[in-house]
Design a protein around this motif. Sequence first.
Motif, PDB file in Angstrom:
ATOM      1  N   PRO A  70     -69.405  -4.078  14.759  1.00 28.26           N
ATOM      2  CA  PRO A  70     -69.698  -4.746  13.722  1.00 28.26           C
ATOM      3  C   PRO A  70     -69.000  -4.410  12.280  1.00 28.26           C
ATOM      4  O   PRO A  70     -69.077  -5.166  11.450  1.00 28.26           O
ATOM      5  CB  PRO A  70     -70.928  -4.526  13.902  1.00 28.26           C
ATOM      6  CG  PRO A  70     -71.436  -4.287  15.227  1.00 28.26           C
ATOM      7  CD  PRO A  70     -70.301  -3.664  15.652  1.00 28.26           C
ATOM      8  N   ASP A  71     -68.538  -3.190  12.193  1.00 25.49           N
ATOM      9  CA  ASP A  71     -67.915  -2.565  11.005  1.00 25.49           C
ATOM     10  C   ASP A  71     -66.572  -2.658  10.878  1.00 25.49           C
ATOM     11  O   ASP A  71     -65.969  -2.073  10.000  1.00 25.49           O
ATOM     12  CB  ASP A  71     -68.335  -1.132  10.688  1.00 25.49           C
ATOM     13  CG  ASP A  71     -68.095   0.021  11.863  1.00 25.49           C
ATOM     14  OD1 ASP A  71     -67.405  -0.734  12.580  1.00 25.49           O
ATOM     15  OD2 ASP A  71     -68.298   0.976  11.401  1.00 25.49           O
ATOM     16  N   GLY A  72     -65.881  -3.541  12.009  1.00 19.89           N
ATOM     17  CA  GLY A  72     -64.456  -3.774  11.793  1.00 19.89           C
ATOM     18  C   GLY A  72     -63.650  -2.803  12.653  1.00 19.89           C
ATOM     19  O   GLY A  72     -62.466  -2.815  12.499  1.00 19.89           O
ATOM     20  N   GLN A  73     -64.397  -1.767  13.147  1.00 22.01           N
ATOM     21  CA  GLN A  73     -63.552  -0.799  13.764  1.00 22.01           C
ATOM     22  C   GLN A  73     -63.130  -1.081  15.135  1.00 22.01           C
ATOM     23  O   GLN A  73     -63.811  -1.802  16.160  1.00 22.01           O
ATOM     24  CB  GLN A  73     -64.402   0.797  14.114  1.00 22.01           C
ATOM     25  CG  GLN A  73     -63.543   1.840  14.789  1.00 22.01           C
ATOM     26  CD  GLN A  73     -64.531   2.835  14.592  1.00 22.01           C
ATOM     27  OE1 GLN A  73     -65.950   2.908  14.623  1.00 22.01           O
ATOM     28  NE2 GLN A  73     -63.897   4.039  15.224  1.00 22.01           N
ATOM     29  N   LYS A  74     -61.896  -0.699  15.475  1.00 22.30           N
ATOM     30  CA  LYS A  74     -61.446  -1.165  16.986  1.00 22.30           C
ATOM     31  C   LYS A  74     -61.298  -0.010  17.880  1.00 22.30           C
ATOM     32  O   LYS A  74     -60.771   0.974  17.444  1.00 22.30           O
ATOM     33  CB  LYS A  74     -59.743  -1.593  16.791  1.00 22.30           C
ATOM     34  CG  LYS A  74     -59.327  -2.391  17.893  1.00 22.30           C
ATOM     35  CD  LYS A  74     -57.742  -2.866  17.803  1.00 22.30           C
ATOM     36  CE  LYS A  74     -57.525  -3.996  17.069  1.00 22.30           C
ATOM     37  NZ  LYS A  74     -56.333  -4.776  17.091  1.00 22.30           N
ATOM     38  N   ILE A  75     -62.071  -0.122  19.009  1.00 26.52           N
ATOM     39  CA  ILE A  75     -62.241   0.670  19.972  1.00 26.52           C
ATOM     40  C   ILE A  75     -62.031   0.263  21.157  1.00 26.52           C
ATOM     41  O   ILE A  75     -61.604  -0.830  21.457  1.00 26.52           O
ATOM     42  CB  ILE A  75     -63.928   1.282  19.880  1.00 26.52           C
ATOM     43  CG1 ILE A  75     -64.694   0.036  20.420  1.00 26.52           C
ATOM     44  CG2 ILE A  75     -64.198   1.669  18.562  1.00 26.52           C
ATOM     45  CD1 ILE A  75     -66.129   0.481  20.616  1.00 26.52           C
ATOM     46  N   CYS A  76     -61.913   1.463  22.230  1.00 24.94           N
ATOM     47  CA  CYS A  76     -61.666   1.009  23.658  1.00 24.94           C
ATOM     48  C   CYS A  76     -60.345   0.335  23.883  1.00 24.94           C
ATOM     49  O   CYS A  76     -59.921  -0.702  24.622  1.00 24.94           O
ATOM     50  CB  CYS A  76     -62.709   0.363  24.191  1.00 24.94           C
ATOM     51  SG  CYS A  76     -64.070   1.102  24.549  1.00 24.94           S
ATOM     52  N   GLN A  77     -59.208   0.817  22.864  1.00 24.13           N
ATOM     53  CA  GLN A  77     -57.955   0.210  22.955  1.00 24.13           C
ATOM     54  C   GLN A  77     -57.089   0.331  24.215  1.00 24.13           C
ATOM     55  O   GLN A  77     -56.970   1.627  24.342  1.00 24.13           O
ATOM     56  CB  GLN A  77     -57.208   0.576  21.685  1.00 24.13           C
ATOM     57  CG  GLN A  77     -57.774   0.158  20.568  1.00 24.13           C
ATOM     58  CD  GLN A  77     -56.976   0.241  19.111  1.00 24.13           C
ATOM     59  OE1 GLN A  77     -56.008  -0.395  18.956  1.00 24.13           O
ATOM     60  NE2 GLN A  77     -57.545   1.355  18.168  1.00 24.13           N
ATOM     61  N   PHE A  78     -56.671  -0.569  24.982  1.00 25.01           N
ATOM     62  CA  PHE A  78     -55.822  -0.387  25.949  1.00 25.01           C
ATOM     63  C   PHE A  78     -54.536   0.276  25.667  1.00 25.01           C
ATOM     64  O   PHE A  78     -53.972   1.055  26.630  1.00 25.01           O
ATOM     65  CB  PHE A  78     -55.490  -1.835  26.448  1.00 25.01           C
ATOM     66  CG  PHE A  78     -54.343  -1.749  27.640  1.00 25.01           C
ATOM     67  CD1 PHE A  78     -54.945  -1.678  28.866  1.00 25.01           C
ATOM     68  CD2 PHE A  78     -53.275  -2.348  27.280  1.00 25.01           C
ATOM     69  CE1 PHE A  78     -53.785  -1.589  29.776  1.00 25.01           C
ATOM     70  CE2 PHE A  78     -52.162  -2.414  28.497  1.00 25.01           C
ATOM     71  CZ  PHE A  78     -52.534  -1.883  29.818  1.00 25.01           C
TER      72      PHE A  78
END
Length: 220
Positions: A70-78
């Motif tokens: 929700p705060d725009g952070q990109k996580i669990c990136q392949f």
Amino acid sequence: MFQPDDFYHLATRLFPVCRSITGEGVRQSLEIIREYIPNLEVHEVETGRKCFDWTVPKEWNIRDAYIITPDGQKICQFKDTNLHVVQYSTPVHKKMSLTELQKHLYSLPEIPDAIPYVTSFYQEHWGFCINNEQRESLKEGTYEVVIDSDLSSGSLSFGDLLVKGKSDKEVLISTYTCHPSMANNETSGITVATMLAKWVTENAPLEHSYRFVFAPETIG
């Protein structure tokens, strides 16, 4: 004679490749192996082919995947590690609540800083693997999930090398090619088998013949 660095160099090339039971990652790995043992024969078995009590599944390939918080952070990136994506995940691009997302997250509470390895070979599903500490820190809100993958008719790839010896009796060396970035689970097996095949080839003929097979564990 081989040096430890020879094994390490091969392992570091194989480790990041996203292998599964089918797909381009397997072919990429077999091409790396062929640099060491050029006589390795690569075979393709088409989707739907019956193999004893098993049927070759659709070919799976993936290009990217991630979750946007929700705060725009990109996580669990392949692109950070292919372990973040459940193997054979179907494509998805949608927004959802944390409650809905949690149904597609996998973690190990007993090993809170580890990313688990999860597969869904025979049931169409999608999901992400995340360390438990990060999972418990997720806040309520709307999440965007993206998995850029495809499941389609294709083939399963495997490698086979026979080094003839003085006898027709064969010694079989088999290793899996269906796991991604896990050192002890698979990378070590492919590495040792490849270097052994190279040594046997260079020192043939030995007393027995040696057959090396690089195949997914499902039919291996």
